[in-house]
Design a protein around this motif. Structure first.
Motif, mmCIF file in Angstrom:
data_model
loop_
_atom_site.group_PDB
_atom_site.id
_atom_site.type_symbol
_atom_site.label_atom_id
_atom_site.label_comp_id
_atom_site.label_asym_id
_atom_site.label_seq_id
_atom_site.Cartn_x
_atom_site.Cartn_y
_atom_site.Cartn_z
ATOM 1 N N VAL A 1 7.440 3.613 7.370
ATOM 2 C CA VAL A 1 6.590 2.460 7.664
ATOM 3 C C VAL A 1 7.172 1.214 7.014
ATOM 4 O O VAL A 1 7.306 0.159 7.641
ATOM 5 N N ASP A 2 7.531 1.345 5.748
ATOM 6 C CA ASP A 2 8.097 0.214 5.003
ATOM 7 C C ASP A 2 9.583 0.103 5.271
ATOM 8 O O ASP A 2 10.424 0.293 4.385
ATOM 9 N N ASP A 3 9.896 -0.210 6.504
ATOM 10 C CA ASP A 3 11.275 -0.310 6.971
ATOM 11 C C ASP A 3 11.569 -1.768 7.301
ATOM 12 O O ASP A 3 10.691 -2.479 7.804
ATOM 13 N N PRO A 4 12.789 -2.236 7.043
ATOM 14 C CA PRO A 4 13.110 -3.627 7.404
ATOM 15 C C PRO A 4 12.907 -3.930 8.881
ATOM 16 O O PRO A 4 12.673 -5.079 9.258
ATOM 17 N N ARG B 1 0.810 -1.216 0.000
ATOM 18 C CA ARG B 1 0.000 0.000 0.000
ATOM 19 C C ARG B 1 0.842 1.265 0.000
ATOM 20 O O ARG B 1 0.343 2.358 -0.218
ATOM 21 N N GLY B 2 2.142 1.145 0.242
ATOM 22 C CA GLY B 2 2.997 2.319 0.303
ATOM 23 C C GLY B 2 3.211 2.951 -1.062
ATOM 24 O O GLY B 2 3.157 2.279 -2.099
ATOM 25 N N TYR B 3 3.493 4.252 -1.065
ATOM 26 C CA TYR B 3 3.647 5.016 -2.296
ATOM 27 C C TYR B 3 4.988 4.769 -2.975
ATOM 28 O O TYR B 3 5.109 4.909 -4.190
ATOM 29 N N PRO C 1 2.494 2.532 -7.981
ATOM 30 C CA PRO C 1 3.467 3.523 -7.506
ATOM 31 C C PRO C 1 4.860 3.288 -8.076
ATOM 32 O O PRO C 1 5.258 2.150 -8.347
ATOM 33 N N PRO C 2 5.629 4.366 -8.255
ATOM 34 C CA PRO C 2 7.001 4.245 -8.735
ATOM 35 C C PRO C 2 7.983 4.065 -7.585
ATOM 36 O O PRO C 2 7.600 3.991 -6.412
ATOM 37 N N ARG C 3 9.237 4.016 -7.918
ATOM 38 C CA ARG C 3 10.322 4.141 -6.959
ATOM 39 C C ARG C 3 10.627 5.631 -6.869
ATOM 40 O O ARG C 3 10.640 6.334 -7.881
ATOM 41 N N VAL C 4 10.870 6.138 -5.661
ATOM 42 C CA VAL C 4 10.870 7.586 -5.457
ATOM 43 C C VAL C 4 12.012 8.018 -4.542
ATOM 44 O O VAL C 4 12.385 7.307 -3.614
ATOM 45 N N LYS C 5 12.532 9.202 -4.832
ATOM 46 C CA LYS C 5 13.384 9.935 -3.890
ATOM 47 C C LYS C 5 12.978 11.393 -3.964
ATOM 48 O O LYS C 5 12.857 11.962 -5.054
ATOM 49 N N ILE C 6 12.746 12.022 -2.818
ATOM 50 C CA ILE C 6 12.345 13.426 -2.827
ATOM 51 C C ILE C 6 13.345 14.256 -2.022
ATOM 52 O O ILE C 6 13.991 13.789 -1.082
ATOM 53 N N LYS C 7 13.447 15.529 -2.433
ATOM 54 C CA LYS C 7 14.234 16.543 -1.728
ATOM 55 C C LYS C 7 13.364 17.799 -1.721
ATOM 56 O O LYS C 7 12.797 18.164 -2.757
ATOM 57 N N ALA C 8 13.244 18.476 -0.593
ATOM 58 C CA ALA C 8 12.295 19.582 -0.504
ATOM 59 C C ALA C 8 12.881 20.750 0.275
ATOM 60 O O ALA C 8 13.851 20.604 1.033
ATOM 61 N N ALA C 9 12.257 21.922 0.097
ATOM 62 C CA ALA C 9 12.706 23.121 0.795
ATOM 63 C C ALA C 9 11.611 24.177 0.755
ATOM 64 O O ALA C 9 10.763 24.188 -0.138
ATOM 65 N N SER D 1 -1.583 4.929 7.404
ATOM 66 C CA SER D 1 -2.890 5.538 7.137
ATOM 67 C C SER D 1 -3.199 5.366 5.659
ATOM 68 O O SER D 1 -3.743 4.353 5.239
ATOM 69 N N GLY D 2 -2.806 6.342 4.831
ATOM 70 C CA GLY D 2 -3.050 6.230 3.392
ATOM 71 C C GLY D 2 -1.908 5.623 2.619
ATOM 72 O O GLY D 2 -2.061 5.257 1.453
ATOM 73 N N GLY D 3 -0.730 5.539 3.246
ATOM 74 C CA GLY D 3 0.414 4.922 2.593
ATOM 75 C C GLY D 3 1.228 5.863 1.737
ATOM 76 O O GLY D 3 2.044 5.412 0.928
ATOM 77 N N HIS D 4 1.070 7.196 1.903
ATOM 78 C CA HIS D 4 1.751 8.140 1.027
ATOM 79 C C HIS D 4 3.057 8.693 1.589
ATOM 80 O O HIS D 4 3.568 9.679 1.066
#
Length: 522
Positions: A96-99, A47-49, A355-363, A87-90
């Motif tokens: 959450v999806d941690d080993p 269910r994770g994004y 869902p894709p594989r993702v990496k985000i960086k934000a500011a 919750s929604g998995g986003h």
């Protein structure tokens, strides 16, 4: 067989729970448990994004009531299982999806949306998705300024602040949060569901959920929404949305570096000038997306109150300002006008089917990017390593968000005008290192003058906890010497730590960027 929970506390004062201290769990209070090999197991773990991370917990609990959440927490605590809550998995990263996740509590079925006459507030189950929230509230003619992605669950979204197309006009969702119902674990192991509200009881625990992030203090089972100025009836408890909204798109095709820099510079300057509460364009939401090869175009989605004074003229003004001096001229697609519920249904984003594989960086931006930073944006988006689904996004902030004092909620970012999101997305595990390097290097170059990260200063405002980035806690990528909590929480972090010490003294609810216990644990 039912499980005895030592010291479990439940009473009408904390949400109508029926169990008494020390009483055994009844069959009705036992959550459904899904084990590896069960038919539902794979679907619940997926269910994770972000497909970069998939947990393999020993047990997945699927509760439908607060009693069942408390029972699931008790089973994890007594079984020594590391807890994670979905919750929604986003969540963009592997919190959450941690080993290390051994007991996963999935709140997807706790999605009831109703009016709670006792608290004179709307009650939203923590597993409710925004796709259900908007039409449910519309029945009373009200709304909340929540996100544009309809598949997002309210659990993490509201806890981290909650932001969306109406936020420049109405503030954050957290600004309309009256209370939370949350299952906590005391120092002696007591499983204690409580309700914390703005005016008490437990106002500090309420405050921590107005931007303090999800997964920090316990398991939120529902949110109570009523604006500070809201009335006691459902039609007056939350703000009313625009009756109708204009939707349009402004597209800049593939262009030269000079035109791109001019276009993006015009856009940022415009929003920097219109950042104050109540400004002329507070009803305009205009996120900008830069798409890489092979499409290589830049697009602005325009959402605006269609019935506001001079709406058409102001929209034309915006288009003229951002397109000034840009060649070729940006193309404005024909605008449409629809009711707010129709706009949310048709123009807000649906959950991605795969869902894709993702990496985000934000500011956050307190001042526009310099010309050199804009050139970095152009060159990095032309880098063939980000070919495909990746996108660079600029998300307008400010307006009513900046009307709230930084200490009034846990969300301290009350003086920025824009959020930036580098959203790398791809499909194949073999592309992981290439895509990760692209996103990290772009961020590093944009913030080369401050150690590769947006250190809060006169130009930068840190980052948003709902766009989490563990790189901020990694000295290989954060070379500023500024600790990661400063980026997300600023001066509010010490207060969050005190709440953590009181409500999760054993640090049972934790992840890579969770609020840490104070030195000495108290």
């Amino acid at each position: 067989m039912s499980l005895s929970r030592r010291g479990f506390v439940g009473a009408a004062a904390v949400g109508g729970l029926a169990a008494l201290a020390g009483a055994p769990t009844t069959r009705a209070a036992e959550p459904r448990t899904v084990l590896p090999g069960d038919p539902e197991y794979a679907a619940l773990t997926l269910r994770g994004y972000n497909r970069r991370f998939v947990a393999r917990p020993q047990r997945i609990y699927v509760p439908e009531t607060t009693d069942q959440v408390a029972d699931a927490v008790a089973r994890c605590v007594h079984g020594g299982l590391r807890i994670a809550v979905r919750s929604g998995g986003h969540c963009f990263d592997g919190f959450v999806d941690d080993p290390g996740t051994q007991g996963l509590i999935d709140l997807g079925r706790m999605n009831e949306i109703r009016w709670d006459a006792r608290y004179r507030a709307f009650s939203l189950g923590a597993g409710a998705e925004l796709s259900a929230v908007y039409p449910a509230l519309a029945r009373w003619g009200v709304t909340v300024p929540a996100g544009i992605c309809k598949g997002v669950g309210v659990g993490g979204h509201i806890s981290g602040g909650g932001y969306g197309p109406l936020s420049r006009r109405l503030g954050l969702v957290a600004d309309h949060l009256y209370g939370v119902e949350i299952v906590t674990v005391t120092a002696d192991g007591t499983i204690r569901p409580v309700v914390a509200t703005r005016d008490g009881p437990h106002p500090e625990l309420w405050w921590a959920h107005t931007g303090g992030g999800g997964g920090n203090f316990g398991v939120v089972t529902r949110f109570l929404l009523r604006s500070p100025e809201g009335g006691g009836e459902p039609e007056r408890a939350l703000p009313r949305p625009p009756a109708a909204m204009t939707t349009a798109r402004l597209v800049l095709p593939a262009t030269t570096e000079e035109s791109f820099v001019r276009f993006l510079g015009n856009y940022l300057d415009f929003h920097a000038r219109h950042r104050d509460p109540g400004n002329r364009f507070a009803d305009l939401y205009a996120p900008l997306s830069v798409h890489p090869l092979p499409a290589a175009y830049t697009e602005i989605l325009l959402l605006m109150d269609a019935d506001a004074p001079d709406a058409s003229a102001r929209l034309e003004e915006f288009v003229a300002v951002v397109g000034d001096g840009v060649r070729p001229r940006p193309m404005l697609e024909p605008a449409t006008v629809a009711s707010y519920p129709e706009t949310a249904e048709k123009s807000y984003y649906a959950r991605a089917p795969e869902p894709p594989r993702v990496k985000i960086k934000a500011a956050y931006l307190r001042q526009p990017y310099t010309a050199e930073q804009l050139r970095i944006c152009y060159r990095r988006m032309a880098d063939p390593r980000c070919f495909g689904e990746s996108v660079l996004e600029f998300l307008p902030f400010g307006g009513a968000i900046n009307a709230v004092a930084p200490e009034a909620t846990a969300m301290a970012a009350r003086d920025s005008f824009m959020k930036v999101l580098i959203h790398a997305a791809w499909r194949l595990p073999a592309d992981d290192q290439r895509q990760l390097a692209w996103a990290r290097e772009m961020y590093r170059d944009l913030y080369a003058g401050t150690g590769g990260v947006p250190v809060p200063d006169e130009r930068n405002g840190g980052s948003y906890i709902n766009y989490p980035d563990p790189d901020l806690a990694d000295p290989r990528w954060n070379r500023s010497g500024v600790p990661w909590p400063a980026f997300y929480y600023g001066p509010n972090y010490a207060r969050l730590q005190r709440v953590k010490a009181e409500w999760d003294p054993k640090n049972l609810f934790r992840h890579q960027l969770s609020v840490e216990l104070p030195a000495g644990g108290g």
